[in-house]
Design an enzyme around this catalytic site. Structure first.
Site, PDB file in Angstrom:
ATOM      1  N   ASP A   1       3.450   0.156  -8.896  1.00 24.79           N
ATOM      2  CA  ASP A   1       2.886  -0.971  -8.047  1.00 24.79           C
ATOM      3  C   ASP A   1       3.809  -2.768  -7.739  1.00 24.79           C
ATOM      4  OD1 ASP A   1       1.706  -2.918  -5.976  1.00 24.79           O
ATOM      5  OD2 ASP A   1       0.540  -1.402  -5.573  1.00 24.79           O
ATOM      6  N   ILE A   2       4.048  -2.702  -7.216  1.00 21.60           N
ATOM      7  CA  ILE A   2       4.723  -3.820  -7.504  1.00 21.60           C
ATOM      8  C   ILE A   2       3.530  -5.847  -7.245  1.00 21.60           C
ATOM      9  CG2 ILE A   2       7.112  -3.671  -7.398  1.00 21.60           C
ATOM     10  CD1 ILE A   2       6.966  -4.988  -4.384  1.00 21.60           C
TER      11      ILE A   2
ATOM     12  N   GLN B   1      -6.051   0.217   4.123  1.00 23.53           N
ATOM     13  CA  GLN B   1      -4.783   0.586   3.436  1.00 23.53           C
ATOM     14  C   GLN B   1      -3.819  -0.171   4.691  1.00 23.53           C
ATOM     15  OE1 GLN B   1      -4.622   5.375   5.476  1.00 23.53           O
ATOM     16  NE2 GLN B   1      -2.514   5.705   3.945  1.00 23.53           N
ATOM     17  N   VAL B   2      -2.591  -0.223   3.394  1.00 22.38           N
ATOM     18  CA  VAL B   2      -1.480  -1.123   3.924  1.00 22.38           C
ATOM     19  C   VAL B   2       0.034  -0.127   4.471  1.00 22.38           C
ATOM     20  CG1 VAL B   2      -0.866  -2.862   3.635  1.00 22.38           C
ATOM     21  CG2 VAL B   2      -2.555  -3.032   3.139  1.00 22.38           C
TER      22      VAL B   2
ATOM     23  N   HIS C   1      -0.824   7.780  -0.665  1.00 21.85           N
ATOM     24  CA  HIS C   1      -0.985   7.360  -2.215  1.00 21.85           C
ATOM     25  C   HIS C   1      -1.590   7.112  -2.414  1.00 21.85           C
ATOM     26  CE1 HIS C   1      -1.046   4.091   0.676  1.00 21.85           C
ATOM     27  NE2 HIS C   1      -1.362   3.155  -0.287  1.00 21.85           N
TER      28      HIS C   1
ATOM     29  N   HIS D   1      -3.491   5.917  -6.336  1.00 19.73           N
ATOM     30  CA  HIS D   1      -3.313   5.072  -7.264  1.00 19.73           C
ATOM     31  C   HIS D   1      -3.509   5.514  -8.366  1.00 19.73           C
ATOM     32  CE1 HIS D   1      -3.008   1.291  -4.381  1.00 19.73           C
ATOM     33  NE2 HIS D   1      -3.252   1.932  -3.491  1.00 19.73           N
TER      34      HIS D   1
HETATM   35  P1  AMP Z   1      -2.914   0.176   0.110  1.00 20.57           P
HETATM   36  O1  AMP Z   1      -1.815   1.388   1.188  1.00 20.57           O
HETATM   37  O2  AMP Z   1      -3.642  -1.046   0.555  1.00 20.57           O
HETATM   38  O3  AMP Z   1      -3.854   1.568  -0.632  1.00 20.57           O
HETATM   39  O4  AMP Z   1      -1.645  -0.567  -0.851  1.00 20.57           O
HETATM   40  C1  AMP Z   1      -0.742  -0.140  -1.019  1.00 20.57           C
HETATM   41  C2  AMP Z   1       0.157  -0.651  -1.976  1.00 20.57           C
HETATM   42  O5  AMP Z   1       0.984  -0.054  -2.488  1.00 20.57           O
HETATM   43  C3  AMP Z   1      -0.566  -1.652  -2.711  1.00 20.57           C
HETATM   44  O6  AMP Z   1      -1.146  -2.249  -3.872  1.00 20.57           O
HETATM   45  C4  AMP Z   1       0.779  -2.991  -2.749  1.00 20.57           C
HETATM   46  O7  AMP Z   1       1.193  -3.697  -4.249  1.00 20.57           O
HETATM   47  C5  AMP Z   1       1.861  -1.608  -2.954  1.00 20.57           C
HETATM   48  N1  AMP Z   1       3.350  -1.990  -2.651  1.00 20.57           N
HETATM   49  C6  AMP Z   1       3.163  -1.937  -1.172  1.00 20.57           C
HETATM   50  N2  AMP Z   1       4.977  -2.308  -1.111  1.00 20.57           N
HETATM   51  C7  AMP Z   1       5.209  -1.604  -1.800  1.00 20.57           C
HETATM   52  C8  AMP Z   1       6.931  -1.897  -2.601  1.00 20.57           C
HETATM   53  N3  AMP Z   1       8.338  -1.625  -2.591  1.00 20.57           N
HETATM   54  N4  AMP Z   1       7.297  -1.254  -4.463  1.00 20.57           N
HETATM   55  C9  AMP Z   1       5.717  -0.842  -4.790  1.00 20.57           C
HETATM   56  N5  AMP Z   1       4.611  -0.761  -4.195  1.00 20.57           N
HETATM   57  C10 AMP Z   1       4.251  -1.337  -2.993  1.00 20.57           C
END
Ligand code: AMP
Ligand code: ZN
Length: 139
Positions: free
Chosen positions: A30-31, A93-94, A99, A101
């Protein structure tokens, strides 16, 4: 999914810090890490969430999680690793590609917000009623 950033990562259109890949699964760092070693595991087939994911992809993600959590333990010696998986924008969820974690915590890192909620006893009658509703809906 053309606009999905995780599909683009799988296809190599976007860069990633890959830690593991097999026929069904891709895993990368995760970045915006909550802690050192914060890793994401995704199915290669695009689905949004736990409601949609086929059993075989779900199994593959979780088999891979075991392999990767072992590597995290050996490489980083964490005091624990939280597994977190969000379903729906209503729970933040973004990225709308399923995914999981893996979030390790080192002894010198602060408690993870996702694993340090306060325990307050609930209303047992209400808990029972909710449980009955879920049981009635199980297929
Ligand atoms: P969530 O949808 O809230 O469970 O989390 C999405 C995760 O994806 C977040 O922790 C972001 O930091 C991560 N994320 C978003 N874009 C990237 C990327 N290009 N590379 C790695 N991680 C990412
Ligand atoms: Zn996708």
């Amino acid at each position: 999914m053309e606009e999905c950033i995780f599909c683009k990562i799988i296809n190599g259109e976007l860069p990633s810090f890959k830690v593991y890949e097999d026929e069904k699964v891709f895993a990368f760092e995760d970045i915006n890490p909550i802690s050192q070693g914060h890793t994401l595991i995704i199915p290669k087939r695009h689905v949004e969430n736990l409601w949609e994911i086929p059993e075989e992809d779900l199994a593959a993600v979780h088999f891979a999680s075991k392999k990767i959590i072992r590597a995290i333990k050996d490489a980083l010696n964490p005091v624990g690793v939280a597994c977190l998986q969000l379903n729906g924008r209503g729970v933040n969820q973004v990225v709308m590609h399923y995914h999981l974690h893996l979030i390790p915590r080192a002894s010198d890192e602060p408690q993870l917000p996702v694993s340090s909620w306060e325990l307050k006893p609930g209303d047992m009658k209400e808990i029972q009623q909710i449980a009955e509703k879920i049981v009635a809906a199980i297929k």
